[in-house]
Design a protein around this motif. Structure first.
Motif, PDB file in Angstrom:
ATOM      1  N   MET A 135      33.529  31.759  38.245  1.00  0.00           N
ATOM      2  CA  MET A 135      34.975  31.937  38.200  1.00  0.00           C
ATOM      3  C   MET A 135      35.530  31.539  36.835  1.00  0.00           C
ATOM      4  SD  MET A 135      36.157  33.316  40.901  1.00  0.00           S
ATOM      5  CE  MET A 135      37.881  32.979  40.560  1.00  0.00           C
ATOM      6  N   VAL A 177      39.238  42.919  38.096  1.00  0.00           N
ATOM      7  CA  VAL A 177      38.879  42.066  39.215  1.00  0.00           C
ATOM      8  C   VAL A 177      37.924  42.795  40.161  1.00  0.00           C
ATOM      9  CG1 VAL A 177      39.769  40.712  41.146  1.00  0.00           C
ATOM     10  CG2 VAL A 177      41.107  40.904  39.042  1.00  0.00           C
ATOM     11  N   SER A 237      38.181  30.454  44.707  1.00  0.00           N
ATOM     12  CA  SER A 237      39.364  30.996  44.036  1.00  0.00           C
ATOM     13  C   SER A 237      40.611  30.165  44.311  1.00  0.00           C
ATOM     14  CB  SER A 237      39.604  32.436  44.491  1.00  0.00           C
ATOM     15  OG  SER A 237      39.910  32.488  45.878  1.00  0.00           O
ATOM     16  N   ILE A 280      42.972  36.612  43.762  1.00  0.00           N
ATOM     17  CA  ILE A 280      42.904  36.593  42.295  1.00  0.00           C
ATOM     18  C   ILE A 280      44.047  37.408  41.695  1.00  0.00           C
ATOM     19  CG2 ILE A 280      41.528  37.284  40.304  1.00  0.00           C
ATOM     20  CD1 ILE A 280      39.047  36.679  41.869  1.00  0.00           C
ATOM     21  N   THR A 313      37.464  34.137  34.503  1.00  0.00           N
ATOM     22  CA  THR A 313      38.844  33.903  34.054  1.00  0.00           C
ATOM     23  C   THR A 313      38.954  34.081  32.544  1.00  0.00           C
ATOM     24  OG1 THR A 313      39.156  32.334  35.871  1.00  0.00           O
ATOM     25  CG2 THR A 313      40.715  32.233  34.028  1.00  0.00           C
TER      26      THR A 313
END
Length: 317
Positions: free
Chosen positions: A96, A110, A172, A284, A100
């Motif tokens: 993650m 995504v 998340s 997300i 990001t």
């Protein structure tokens, strides 16, 4: 290879969705292969656990007492073996962080990240399902027949894929390592209680626990699928005389819903996998939209506070 961030962002934005998915799948697969703690350590622990299960329940036979033994063994597989999938949470958190950073640079979307992560993990999860699963299945002496073993492996694979999807949702929302593991373990613990083993379905309190938690918990479908696969077609001696069929045991002892096939239980679990992945994608996307709004609000509040004049201060001349 691009030498600056701007060029990378431009190339990332021009790459097609399928190309992004292929590149991310290949990269994630290689990272999982190189990281011993991602799947290899889990494979070793699964092998050790399944050897324990296989030796404890070795050749349980077909006596009346084996009914409870079979149910307990299958519940352990559906609950505690899949529970260990939370071991991949630290790797999810690292993924993650990388996502990001690369997402901010516009390298990929995504959807491509979700697809790449899903397909790259499938071979490892299938391997974990087949090798330890075969040890537990054949050492225990469950129902003979390759079709029954194939179903056992498919159900175990679906459960592991679902738990990983659940842990991605947790990652998340709760990016902290320790808090994330505690949260994921707590969610699965609640689901286990509603799976139909520790408390039979008809005995669950109907407000909240039976409706809706019993139908939300994936252990319900895992347990019932495993039970149908094992007990259908078998007969056991009845202590009061005669014999009792596996179908009667499913209805009376385990209170299994017999109105649909065992493959429907697998289909429901796979549908839940898709739902969890879509929830992960939606979270997300929502975070990406909400973060700039919150930052702008905080910035405007900070600017207003700095421009407020102190009524007790006097200008200096």
């Amino acid at each position: 290879m691009p030498t600056d961030g701007g060029t990378m962002e431009k190339k990332g934005s021009q790459a097609g969705f399928i190309n992004q998915c292929l590149v991310l799948t290949r990269r994630s697969f290689v990272n999982m292969y190189r990281d011993l703690g991602y799947y290899w350590l889990r494979l070793a622990i699964y092998i050790a656990l399944c050897l324990c299960v296989g030796t404890i329940y070795h050749n349980i036979g077909s006596s009346f007492g084996s009914i409870q033994a079979r149910g307990s063994m299958l519940m352990f597989v559906a609950a505690f073996l899949t529970f260990m999938a939370i071991g991949g949470f630290p790797s999810f958190v690292e993924d993650m962080k990388i996502f990001t950073r690369e997402r901010l640079n516009g390298h990929y979307g995504v959807g491509a990240f979700v697809v790449g992560n899903t397909f790259s993990s499938m071979p490892y999860l299938f391997m974990i399902s087949v090798i330890p699963g075969a040890m537990a299945y054949y050492l225990t002496g469950l129902q003979k027949g390759h079709d029954h073993f194939v179903y056992f492996v498919v159900m175990l694979f679906a459960c592991m894929l679902l738990v990983e999807s659940l842990m991605m949702i947790v990652a998340s929302i709760v990016p902290d390592f320790l808090m994330g593991i505690i949260t994921g373990a707590g969610i699965q613990g609640v689901m286990m209680l509603n799976g139909g083993f520790f408390r039979l379905p008809n005995d669950l309190p109907k407000p909240f626990w039976r409706y809706p938690m019993y139908y939300i918990a994936f252990h319900k479908y895992a347990n019932q699928g495993f039970y149908k696969n094992e007990f259908e077609g078998l007969t056991f001696p009845n202590p009061t005389g005669g014999s009792i069929s596996g179908e009667e045991i499913l209805k009376s002892t385990w209170q299994v819903e017999m109105g649909y096939s065992k493959w429907v239980d697998v289909g429901i679990l796979l549908g839940m996998v898709v739902l969890y992945r879509l929830m992960f994608l939606g979270i997300i996307k929502t975070v990406e939209k909400v973060k700039p709004i919150l930052r702008s609000l905080m910035a405007s509040t900070s600017n207003q506070s700095t421009h407020v004049e102190d009524p007790y201060s006097t200008p200096l001349h």
